[in-house]
Scaffold this motif. Structure first.
Motif, mmCIF file in Angstrom:
data_model
loop_
_atom_site.group_PDB
_atom_site.id
_atom_site.type_symbol
_atom_site.label_atom_id
_atom_site.label_comp_id
_atom_site.label_asym_id
_atom_site.label_seq_id
_atom_site.Cartn_x
_atom_site.Cartn_y
_atom_site.Cartn_z
ATOM 1 N N GLY A 35 27.121 7.188 0.204
ATOM 2 C CA GLY A 35 27.348 5.764 0.414
ATOM 3 C C GLY A 35 26.550 5.153 1.558
ATOM 4 N N VAL A 36 25.467 5.836 1.973
ATOM 5 C CA VAL A 36 24.680 5.328 3.107
ATOM 6 C C VAL A 36 23.227 4.984 2.730
ATOM 7 N N VAL A 37 22.912 5.021 1.442
ATOM 8 C CA VAL A 37 21.517 4.822 1.028
ATOM 9 C C VAL A 37 20.973 3.463 1.481
ATOM 10 N N ASP A 38 21.838 2.450 1.577
ATOM 11 C CA ASP A 38 21.413 1.112 2.008
ATOM 12 C C ASP A 38 20.996 1.075 3.477
ATOM 13 N N GLN A 39 21.397 2.082 4.232
ATOM 14 C CA GLN A 39 21.052 2.134 5.656
ATOM 15 C C GLN A 39 19.712 2.830 5.895
ATOM 16 N N TRP A 40 19.112 3.350 4.820
ATOM 17 C CA TRP A 40 17.904 4.151 4.954
ATOM 18 C C TRP A 40 16.714 3.557 4.208
ATOM 19 N N ARG A 41 15.542 3.709 4.805
ATOM 20 C CA ARG A 41 14.281 3.507 4.106
ATOM 21 C C ARG A 41 13.733 4.916 3.864
ATOM 22 N N ILE A 42 13.502 5.260 2.597
ATOM 23 C CA ILE A 42 13.155 6.631 2.217
ATOM 24 C C ILE A 42 11.870 6.610 1.384
ATOM 25 N N ASP A 43 10.914 7.449 1.744
ATOM 26 C CA ASP A 43 9.658 7.511 0.990
ATOM 27 C C ASP A 43 9.047 8.891 1.177
ATOM 28 N N SER A 44 7.930 9.128 0.480
ATOM 29 C CA SER A 44 7.173 10.354 0.694
ATOM 30 C C SER A 44 5.686 10.041 0.566
ATOM 31 N N ALA A 45 4.862 10.921 1.144
ATOM 32 C CA ALA A 45 3.423 10.697 1.164
ATOM 33 C C ALA A 45 2.692 12.025 1.330
ATOM 34 N N ALA A 46 1.360 11.938 1.218
ATOM 35 C CA ALA A 46 0.494 13.119 1.297
ATOM 36 C C ALA A 46 -0.363 13.076 2.558
ATOM 37 N N THR A 47 -0.775 14.252 3.018
ATOM 38 C CA THR A 47 -1.772 14.290 4.091
ATOM 39 C C THR A 47 -3.173 14.162 3.476
ATOM 40 N N SER A 48 -3.323 14.540 2.211
ATOM 41 C CA SER A 48 -4.630 14.518 1.547
ATOM 42 C C SER A 48 -4.770 13.324 0.602
ATOM 43 N N THR A 49 -5.958 13.200 0.026
ATOM 44 C CA THR A 49 -6.218 12.140 -0.964
ATOM 45 C C THR A 49 -6.222 12.692 -2.391
ATOM 46 N N TYR A 50 -5.995 13.993 -2.555
ATOM 47 C CA TYR A 50 -6.168 14.667 -3.859
ATOM 48 C C TYR A 50 -5.443 14.023 -5.031
ATOM 49 N N GLU A 51 -4.207 13.612 -4.816
ATOM 50 C CA GLU A 51 -3.352 13.206 -5.946
ATOM 51 C C GLU A 51 -2.951 11.736 -5.941
ATOM 52 N N ILE A 52 -3.563 10.906 -5.112
ATOM 53 C CA ILE A 52 -3.173 9.497 -4.984
ATOM 54 C C ILE A 52 -3.081 8.838 -6.359
ATOM 55 N N GLY A 53 -1.947 8.157 -6.589
ATOM 56 C CA GLY A 53 -1.743 7.449 -7.849
ATOM 57 C C GLY A 53 -1.092 8.270 -8.946
ATOM 58 N N ASN A 54 -0.945 9.574 -8.720
ATOM 59 C CA ASN A 54 -0.366 10.454 -9.744
ATOM 60 C C ASN A 54 1.148 10.557 -9.621
ATOM 61 N N PRO A 55 1.810 10.827 -10.762
ATOM 62 C CA PRO A 55 3.265 11.061 -10.719
ATOM 63 C C PRO A 55 3.551 12.464 -10.178
ATOM 64 N N PRO A 56 4.824 12.749 -9.845
ATOM 65 C CA PRO A 56 5.169 14.104 -9.412
ATOM 66 C C PRO A 56 4.834 15.144 -10.490
ATOM 67 N N ASP A 57 4.569 16.364 -10.053
ATOM 68 C CA ASP A 57 4.276 17.492 -10.949
ATOM 69 C C ASP A 57 5.385 17.613 -11.996
ATOM 70 N N HIS A 58 4.995 17.846 -13.244
ATOM 71 C CA HIS A 58 5.977 17.905 -14.349
ATOM 72 C C HIS A 58 7.021 18.997 -14.130
#
Length: 158
Positions: A35-58
């Motif tokens: 019940g605390v998701v509204d209190q958070w900003r949540i994201d993820s990112a890469a250190t590299s440029t290899y996969e930019i724009g791609n969906p998560p691994d199947h």
């Protein structure tokens, strides 16, 4: 920018298609279930440029589906703004950590606390290994580690 008083976390790995989107999805579900998701900003990112724009691994998507964890993400690279707008940047291994610390030094107002996600693991497994060249069992291990670490991180940041 995170709103004042709100909390924020950015999960980071090399390509942002395996480990970090799993951690993001696990943490988002955990925060929602608490019940605390509204209190958070949540994201993820890469250190590299290899996969930019791609969906998560199947295989990661299949693993999340098995555990009823919703996952929606498009890979992106860490930006300079991330170091100022996220309070926590949690990464998966020593290589991510040194890349992030190097990038943070180039940002004048970097305020993010950069740590290994594994530093929250009650089982003390510091490194969350990249499952990309492995099989389903490797993605399952990443999921289990993320589950333990995210739970401990959430408890440490109520």
């Amino acid at each position: 920018m995170a709103a004042p008083g709100s909390k924020s976390v950015l999960f980071v790995c090399l390509g942002n298609i395996c480990r970090s989107p799993i951690a993001e999805a696990v943490f988002r579900k955990m925060a929602a279930d608490s019940g605390v998701v509204d209190q958070w900003r949540i994201d993820s990112a890469a250190t590299s440029t290899y996969e930019i724009g791609n969906p998560p691994d199947h295989r990661g998507q299949a693993c999340m589906k098995r555990h009823n964890v919703p996952m929606r993400h498009v890979a992106r690279q860490v930006t300079k703004d991330d170091f100022m707008s996220f309070s926590h940047i949690l990464c998966m291994d020593d290589s991510n950590l040194s890349d992030l610390n190097r990038k943070a030094k180039q940002v004048k107002n970097s305020t993010a606390k950069i740590e290994l996600l594994g530093s929250y693991d009650p089982e003390k497994e510091l490194i969350i290994k990249d499952p990309y060249y492995g099989g389903d069992e490797d993605f399952e291990k990443v999921y289990e580690q993320c589950l333990r670490c995210c739970k401990a991180f959430l408890e440490a940041n109520p």
